[in-house]
Design an enzyme around this catalytic site. Structure first.
Site, PDB file in Angstrom:
ATOM      1  N   GLY A   1       0.814  -1.047   0.031  1.00 45.55           N
ATOM      2  CA  GLY A   1      -0.002   0.256  -0.059  1.00 45.55           C
ATOM      3  C   GLY A   1       0.924   1.173   0.008  1.00 45.55           C
ATOM      4  O   GLY A   1       1.666   1.317  -0.892  1.00 45.55           O
ATOM      5  N   ALA A  38       2.971   4.772  -2.979  1.00 45.91           N
ATOM      6  CA  ALA A  38       2.809   3.867  -4.356  1.00 45.91           C
ATOM      7  C   ALA A  38       1.693   3.128  -4.730  1.00 45.91           C
ATOM      8  O   ALA A  38       1.342   3.066  -5.796  1.00 45.91           O
ATOM      9  CB  ALA A  38       4.330   3.237  -4.391  1.00 45.91           C
ATOM     10  N   SER A  46      -0.571  -5.061   4.461  1.00 48.07           N
ATOM     11  CA  SER A  46      -0.780  -5.294   5.981  1.00 48.07           C
ATOM     12  C   SER A  46      -0.458  -4.488   6.907  1.00 48.07           C
ATOM     13  O   SER A  46       0.653  -3.624   6.830  1.00 48.07           O
ATOM     14  CB  SER A  46       0.425  -6.507   6.297  1.00 48.07           C
ATOM     15  OG  SER A  46       0.349  -6.803   7.548  1.00 48.07           O
ATOM     16  N   VAL A  58       7.527   9.205   4.520  1.00 55.09           N
ATOM     17  CA  VAL A  58       8.008  10.549   4.787  1.00 55.09           C
ATOM     18  C   VAL A  58       8.048  11.541   3.590  1.00 55.09           C
ATOM     19  O   VAL A  58       8.639  12.395   3.345  1.00 55.09           O
ATOM     20  CB  VAL A  58       9.415  10.364   5.337  1.00 55.09           C
ATOM     21  CG1 VAL A  58       9.454   9.906   6.691  1.00 55.09           C
ATOM     22  CG2 VAL A  58      10.477   9.566   4.236  1.00 55.09           C
ATOM     23  N   LYS A 111       3.194  24.907  -2.289  1.00 62.20           N
ATOM     24  CA  LYS A 111       4.602  24.984  -2.315  1.00 62.20           C
ATOM     25  C   LYS A 111       4.926  25.739  -3.531  1.00 62.20           C
ATOM     26  O   LYS A 111       4.589  25.182  -4.693  1.00 62.20           O
ATOM     27  CB  LYS A 111       5.159  23.766  -2.222  1.00 62.20           C
ATOM     28  CG  LYS A 111       6.651  23.661  -2.325  1.00 62.20           C
ATOM     29  CD  LYS A 111       6.953  21.957  -2.404  1.00 62.20           C
ATOM     30  CE  LYS A 111       8.518  21.863  -2.877  1.00 62.20           C
ATOM     31  NZ  LYS A 111       9.102  20.611  -3.089  1.00 62.20           N
ATOM     32  N   PRO A 129      12.881  27.996  -7.569  1.00 60.42           N
ATOM     33  CA  PRO A 129      11.370  28.203  -7.861  1.00 60.42           C
ATOM     34  C   PRO A 129      10.758  27.189  -8.991  1.00 60.42           C
ATOM     35  O   PRO A 129      11.602  26.761  -9.483  1.00 60.42           O
ATOM     36  CB  PRO A 129      11.498  29.747  -8.379  1.00 60.42           C
ATOM     37  CG  PRO A 129      12.764  29.744  -9.172  1.00 60.42           C
ATOM     38  CD  PRO A 129      13.744  28.939  -8.535  1.00 60.42           C
ATOM     39  N   GLN A 168       0.275  32.792 -14.421  1.00 61.54           N
ATOM     40  CA  GLN A 168       1.344  31.677 -14.595  1.00 61.54           C
ATOM     41  C   GLN A 168       1.800  31.044 -13.514  1.00 61.54           C
ATOM     42  O   GLN A 168       2.906  30.360 -13.814  1.00 61.54           O
ATOM     43  CB  GLN A 168       2.345  32.083 -15.716  1.00 61.54           C
ATOM     44  CG  GLN A 168       1.915  32.957 -16.762  1.00 61.54           C
ATOM     45  CD  GLN A 168       1.148  32.226 -17.883  1.00 61.54           C
ATOM     46  OE1 GLN A 168       1.344  31.164 -18.083  1.00 61.54           O
ATOM     47  NE2 GLN A 168       0.108  33.192 -18.447  1.00 61.54           N
ATOM     48  N   LEU A 221       9.407   2.859  -4.235  1.00 65.07           N
ATOM     49  CA  LEU A 221      10.692   2.379  -3.536  1.00 65.07           C
ATOM     50  C   LEU A 221      11.143   1.146  -4.007  1.00 65.07           C
ATOM     51  O   LEU A 221      12.402   0.763  -4.123  1.00 65.07           O
ATOM     52  CB  LEU A 221      10.649   2.461  -2.191  1.00 65.07           C
ATOM     53  CG  LEU A 221      10.208   3.662  -1.397  1.00 65.07           C
ATOM     54  CD1 LEU A 221      10.121   3.446   0.021  1.00 65.07           C
ATOM     55  CD2 LEU A 221      11.221   4.847  -1.814  1.00 65.07           C
ATOM     56  N   ILE A 234       7.692  11.294  -5.126  1.00 67.18           N
ATOM     57  CA  ILE A 234       6.351  10.970  -5.553  1.00 67.18           C
ATOM     58  C   ILE A 234       6.311  11.098  -7.106  1.00 67.18           C
ATOM     59  O   ILE A 234       5.511  10.495  -7.828  1.00 67.18           O
ATOM     60  CB  ILE A 234       5.162  11.803  -4.805  1.00 67.18           C
ATOM     61  CG1 ILE A 234       5.254  11.226  -3.362  1.00 67.18           C
ATOM     62  CG2 ILE A 234       4.021  11.796  -5.501  1.00 67.18           C
ATOM     63  CD1 ILE A 234       4.357  12.295  -2.365  1.00 67.18           C
TER      64      ILE A 234
END
Length: 505
Positions: free
Chosen positions: A15, A18, A42, A50, A81, A99, A156, A336, A349
């Protein structure tokens, strides 16, 4: 004929971020009984949890799922962000901002970067951030979504999110289950393969339940239960360039700046991340175990928190690198299990997202054509290697000499692609984006300038513009960006008005 070979059962093993991102995407597109999607996880096996900071490409994923952004932000206790602050990387006491949006505007077909380099050479300007709305917004703790004005910087605005990874997985689980994905609780005890092709045919749980599948997606984390432990796909080790092989993560109470930015602070033996969420700060220290002990790393992290700890430290071990084959036979590794590089540019991600989108683009039937598998692996190798080289740049381009850790990184040999990129920039200040690599010329420019690589010259085409006009345009661009930043609302005020996760008073 294709109908006869259609995949009937897709099994996602694991789970976390990912697994549930994959499940959500498959639930969205494999509709009307096309195939059965089962996710096995599980509760007894923890997730890394993290990876809480993202880049603007996540908006593509969210739009693909048809998510309501305000609901998404509330449910994951997210903040917005605009970029990443890098502290003490070039040298102790120096900082810069990477940026998400462009610097200035290109003029007369020439990159704005060349004009800024000319201004710097003339002694006119040294604050690159003054030409970036995202940088000014971050400095002033301001945020807004783009307002649709085509000729304004406010139209933009590129942005991403910082969110609670556990809540994100829960949010996507609800989305996926509402679209027919079935969650199966249990630990996997054994994996079965067919004797002819070596394809995985089923997994058996400790309960004795057998989950059969045609396509298996390995989201089991670092251990790579299917891709490595079963199929032995192999791993390419990059730890001679990316030294950090440990991390300790710890959330803390809110404190300090709540600007719309992730902060990466270079430490004596690694670097520390700081991610502001609506309800807490996410913190961690990625470090090299060859240069500092776990206890010392934890002490360094604790000494540099902006709030009180909210949980026990979570220690992680990893080897920077990638699986030699992300897709082997009928197993695709995502997350991972496919590879890992410390999340210095919040790319973790994104690599999950790329793995999913490429899988959808190369989605197989039960014949599993090798040409599709090979092309998937080539594109994922390219993605990982180009991100790797961008990360290496941060460690290589430094003047720090305060520890053996930084001495090694400063002097190490680097991949040819990165060496060529630096050499080109050192001469004429030019940067070219290769074949849709993730980080564009603005990102490379921000980090190279931010870490002290100053070109000998600038694009000579810049000199085709009259000097008086050049100076006037630079001043005008800077003024427009400053005025745009001035009208942006406060970051946390924007959240309170639109997507506040706190319960009503």
């Amino acid at each position: 004929m294709t109908e006869n070979h259609r995949l009937r059962r897709v099994v996602i093993v694991g789970g976390g971020t990912a697994g549930w991102m994959t499940a959500a995407a498959l639930g969205r597109f494999l509709k009307d009984g096309y195939t059965k999607v089962t996710l096995v996880e599980s509760e007894a096996i923890g997730t890394v949890g993290v990876g809480e900071s993202t880049i603007p490409q996540i908006n593509i994923f969210n739009r693909m799922l048809g998510l309501d952004e305000n609901e998404f932000v509330k449910k994951t206790k997210a903040t917005f962000k605009l970029g990443i602050d890098f502290v003490d990387w070039k040298e102790i006491g120096h900082s810069y901002h990477h940026p998400f949006g462009p610097y200035g505007v290109d003029m007369e077909g020439v990159s704005f970067h060349g004009y800024w380099l000319k201004a710097r050479a003339l002694g006119l300007e040294d604050d690159l951030g003054a030409y970036s709305l995202q940088t000014l917004g971050s400095r002033q703790s301001k945020f807004m979504r783009p307002n649709g004005q085509a000729n304004s910087p406010l139209g933009q605005i590129a942005y991403a999110f910082q969110f609670d990874a556990g809540l994100y997985a829960k949010f996507l689980r609800e989305y996926a289950e509402a679209r027919g994905v079935v969650r199966q609780e249990g630990r996997i005890q054994s994996v079965q393969q067919d004797g002819e092709r070596g394809h995985v045919t089923s997994v058996t749980l400790e309960s004795g339940a057998v989950i059969e599948g045609d396509l298996f997606i390995d989201c089991s984390g670092f251990r790579g239960l299917l891709i490595e432990q079963t199929l032995k796909a192999g791993y390419e080790d990059w730890s001679h360039w990316l030294l950090n092989d440990r991390a300790v993560a710890m959330p803390c109470t809110l404190g300090g700046s709540l600007a719309p930015a992730t902060r990466a602070t270079a430490r004596p033996h690694g670097w520390q991340w700081r991610i502001p969420l609506q309800h807490r700060l996410g913190n961690g220290y990625a470090y090299s175990s060859a240069h500092v002990s776990d206890d010392e790393a934890l002490a360094d992290l604790l000494a540099n928190l902006d709030g009180e700890p909210l949980a026990e430290p979570n220690f992680l071990r990893f080897t920077a690198g990638r699986r030699k084959k992300s897709w082997d036979r009928n197993v695709v590794a995502i997350g991972l299990s496919a590879g890992f590089m410390e999340p210095l540019e919040s790319q973790s991600i994104h690599l999950i997202q790329v793995g999913i989108s490429r899988l959808l683009a190369h989605f197989p039937d039960r014949r599993f054509f090798q040409a599709d598998i090979d092309r998937y692996n080539r594109t994922m190798t390219f993605e990982y290697e180009k991100i790797r080289d961008f990360l290496i740049l941060h460690f290589k381009a430094t003047q720090r000499n305060d520890t053996p850790y930084w001495d090694y990184l400063r002097e190490m040999a680097i991949p040819d692609y990165l060496a060529d990129k630096i050499a080109l920039f050192k001469g004429s200040g030019r940067i070219f984006r290769e074949n849709e690599e993730l980080f564009n010329d603005t990102s490379w420019f921000a980090v190279m300038i931010g870490q002290g690589i100053i070109p000998e010259a600038y694009d000579p085409m810049v000199d085709a513009m009259d000097e008086g006009l050049f100076k006037a345009r630079m001043a005008e661009i800077k003024a427009v960006i400053a005025k745009s930043a001035a009208v942006m609302p406060d970051h946390m005020a924007f959240i309170r008005e639109n997507c506040d996760a706190s319960p009503p008073h």
